[in-house]
Design a protein around this motif. Sequence first.
Motif, mmCIF file in Angstrom:
data_model
loop_
_atom_site.group_PDB
_atom_site.id
_atom_site.type_symbol
_atom_site.label_atom_id
_atom_site.label_comp_id
_atom_site.label_asym_id
_atom_site.label_seq_id
_atom_site.Cartn_x
_atom_site.Cartn_y
_atom_site.Cartn_z
ATOM 1 N N ASP A 312 13.503 45.660 -7.028
ATOM 2 C CA ASP A 312 13.341 46.493 -5.831
ATOM 3 C C ASP A 312 14.662 46.631 -5.083
ATOM 4 O O ASP A 312 14.846 47.527 -4.282
ATOM 5 C CB ASP A 312 12.304 45.868 -4.887
ATOM 6 N N LEU A 313 15.558 45.660 -5.351
ATOM 7 C CA LEU A 313 16.866 45.711 -4.697
ATOM 8 C C LEU A 313 17.902 45.030 -5.584
ATOM 9 O O LEU A 313 17.648 43.959 -6.132
ATOM 10 C CB LEU A 313 16.809 44.990 -3.335
ATOM 11 N N VAL A 314 19.051 45.671 -5.728
ATOM 12 C CA VAL A 314 20.154 45.069 -6.478
ATOM 13 C C VAL A 314 21.307 44.844 -5.494
ATOM 14 O O VAL A 314 21.709 45.767 -4.780
ATOM 15 C CB VAL A 314 20.614 45.989 -7.633
ATOM 16 N N ILE A 315 21.787 43.597 -5.435
ATOM 17 C CA ILE A 315 22.831 43.256 -4.457
ATOM 18 C C ILE A 315 24.158 42.985 -5.156
ATOM 19 O O ILE A 315 24.205 42.244 -6.139
ATOM 20 C CB ILE A 315 22.434 41.989 -3.655
ATOM 21 N N ASP A 316 25.203 43.593 -4.647
ATOM 22 C CA ASP A 316 26.550 43.291 -5.120
ATOM 23 C C ASP A 316 26.929 41.942 -4.478
ATOM 24 O O ASP A 316 27.246 41.865 -3.287
ATOM 25 C CB ASP A 316 27.495 44.419 -4.664
ATOM 26 N N GLY A 317 26.863 40.872 -5.281
ATOM 27 C CA GLY A 317 26.987 39.514 -4.762
ATOM 28 C C GLY A 317 28.312 39.210 -4.089
ATOM 29 O O GLY A 317 28.344 38.657 -2.984
ATOM 30 N N LEU A 318 29.402 39.578 -4.744
ATOM 31 C CA LEU A 318 30.716 39.274 -4.152
ATOM 32 C C LEU A 318 30.910 40.015 -2.841
ATOM 33 O O LEU A 318 31.423 39.485 -1.865
ATOM 34 C CB LEU A 318 31.840 39.684 -5.109
ATOM 35 N N ASN A 319 30.465 41.256 -2.873
ATOM 36 C CA ASN A 319 30.571 42.095 -1.695
ATOM 37 C C ASN A 319 29.855 41.466 -0.495
ATOM 38 O O ASN A 319 30.381 41.419 0.618
ATOM 39 C CB ASN A 319 29.946 43.438 -2.071
ATOM 40 N N ALA A 320 28.665 40.943 -0.748
ATOM 41 C CA ALA A 320 27.895 40.300 0.328
ATOM 42 C C ALA A 320 28.544 38.977 0.737
ATOM 43 O O ALA A 320 28.647 38.652 1.920
ATOM 44 C CB ALA A 320 26.463 40.070 -0.119
ATOM 45 N N ALA A 321 29.029 38.215 -0.253
ATOM 46 C CA ALA A 321 29.615 36.900 0.031
ATOM 47 C C ALA A 321 30.868 37.014 0.902
ATOM 48 O O ALA A 321 31.104 36.195 1.789
ATOM 49 C CB ALA A 321 29.956 36.190 -1.274
ATOM 50 N N PHE A 323 31.522 39.359 2.993
ATOM 51 C CA PHE A 323 31.320 40.129 4.214
ATOM 52 C C PHE A 323 31.730 39.305 5.444
ATOM 53 O O PHE A 323 31.351 38.152 5.584
ATOM 54 C CB PHE A 323 29.862 40.577 4.322
ATOM 55 N N GLN A 324 32.528 39.926 6.306
ATOM 56 C CA GLN A 324 33.047 39.272 7.538
ATOM 57 C C GLN A 324 33.943 38.063 7.258
ATOM 58 O O GLN A 324 34.161 37.245 8.138
ATOM 59 C CB GLN A 324 31.892 38.816 8.455
ATOM 60 N N HIS A 325 34.428 37.915 6.044
ATOM 61 C CA HIS A 325 35.342 36.813 5.758
ATOM 62 C C HIS A 325 36.709 37.362 5.407
ATOM 63 O O HIS A 325 36.815 38.423 4.814
ATOM 64 C CB HIS A 325 34.846 36.005 4.551
ATOM 65 N N GLU A 326 37.720 36.601 5.739
ATOM 66 C CA GLU A 326 39.047 36.976 5.285
ATOM 67 C C GLU A 326 39.242 36.361 3.916
ATOM 68 O O GLU A 326 39.151 35.145 3.746
ATOM 69 C CB GLU A 326 40.113 36.430 6.240
ATOM 70 N N ALA A 327 39.504 37.232 2.931
ATOM 71 C CA ALA A 327 39.534 36.802 1.538
ATOM 72 C C ALA A 327 40.447 35.595 1.286
ATOM 73 O O ALA A 327 40.119 34.711 0.503
ATOM 74 C CB ALA A 327 39.963 37.966 0.663
ATOM 75 N N GLN A 328 41.566 35.538 1.981
ATOM 76 C CA GLN A 328 42.544 34.493 1.682
ATOM 77 C C GLN A 328 42.112 33.099 2.145
ATOM 78 O O GLN A 328 42.419 32.095 1.532
ATOM 79 C CB GLN A 328 43.890 34.806 2.354
ATOM 80 N N ARG A 329 41.405 33.053 3.257
ATOM 81 C CA ARG A 329 41.196 31.768 3.908
ATOM 82 C C ARG A 329 39.864 31.092 3.622
ATOM 83 O O ARG A 329 39.672 29.937 3.930
ATOM 84 C CB ARG A 329 41.268 31.970 5.429
#
Length: 504
Positions: A312-321, A323-329
């Motif tokens: 019923d729903l497919v989630i882009d996991g990395l995209n959600a993980a 979210f609101q985070h700075e990739a480097q830190r």
Amino acid sequence: MPNFTLWYKMFTEVTRGADVYVGVEEWDTFIKTYQLPETRRRDAIFGSLMSLATSYKYQKLGNSIRDYFLKTNTPMPIVIAAKYVQLCGRLEGPEREEKVLQAYAELKKLSRLGIFDATTAQTVIDALYRTSQWKECIRLREIIQVLDAVGPTVNGKIVAGAFLHDDPDTAGEFLRVIQTAKQALIPVALIAWYDYACRIGQVEVMKMLEHTRNAEWFIPLEVANKLKARMESQADEDGYRWRGRFTTISMKGECKACGAYLEPITITKEEFLKLRDNFFRLVVETSDVFLRSNPKEVAEFREFVEINAPFDLVIDGLNAAYFQHEAQRVTSRKLAERLRMVVEYVTTRNVGPKKVLVLGRKHMRSWPIDEMRRISRAAKLFYAENISQDDPFLLYAALFSGPQCDFMSSDLMRDHRFKLESKENQDALQKVFLKWQRTHQLQILKVFPDGTVKLKPPMRFDTVAQWTKDSMHIPYESGVPRGLHEIPTNWLCLTKGSADTTRI
Ligand SMILES: [Zn+2]
């Protein structure tokens, strides 16, 4: 390297914030002060001053630069002469026509064959389309076309020129060019088109609105304002006055001004199946979309989907993980926690989807086990290779699952839309993809510390202008940038006044 700071300093020194005419002697002193004897350097400075004069609409300053070349008997570089034509085009008032044509005649003398480079041609078109010699823009466009693709600005100005001079046939020809090239129609063209339609009458206005709707062009605020004023100022053919309001439409499709519900958007089963077949055939099997994935992985994924679908729903996991985070830190615990919050939120809501697929990457297997366990209890998990592109996997699983399946990603999926290159009906398919995307894509807007997630749900109402005999709802471009798959959030609502109070 051009020294913009220096040029701007010179500009403010010459003008002191106002449009001024600088005499030849003053220019000579200026050139001496800045030690500009070398011709090329001097021309570069004059060129940039002319550009700034054009931006600021400083006609006197522009005239004085042109006169400097005339009076010192120096040929004006073509690029400066073209800028001068453009500057004259920005004049408002009856003298514009004469000034533009005179400046253009001077420019033509500088080029032996009347042939310019593409940039010069574009610059001149900007002024010429509003004059009686607007058809010259079509010739200049051909010059550009030899070397380069013609952009929406040039095409749009030709359309504007044609409508301004009551030539709907030429306008129609270039509207088709713009539509075929999938370009946006620039505001000046839409304004000229609307004004032309008003000169012809209400039927033509409606024709324009219908045409723009089908081409997915949106009227600018200026046209929305004019349309509102027009509808309010005169009674329609049945003697009713209309009322116009600027408004927004709720997620459920309700107009916040008049309370009416917009025509719901629907993808027919046939359209969906055609889209799915094409996506599978062209994107999955024959194109390079899965190029960075190995064939074994693709086969495994397809088998996984066949066994576990429909979702019923497919989630882009990395995209959600992320979210609101700075990739480097960010730590893997934080990432896992964010993804788990999103998955738990969507699966535990009463109205939430029953069966969820989370598309992850192999490296996520090293994320904290407690969090990952909670995710896999709530949803199915598939780990793609780290280097694979995940969008094709996501779209595949969603389309395979059927028309009820939504997907969650912040990706705009442009590449995939444009890969739907079926020979017949390419446009129609891309439109169906866009319609499917609009009505099935969820985006995360905010994740709160308590685990609540604010989502942008798929749009469930028709996103195009629509009208009945009693009301009109037209989206317009407010100037706020938006994604290609998004429609403007601002609408003009026009409603027919009630017969008792407004009948004339
Ligand atoms: Zn309304």
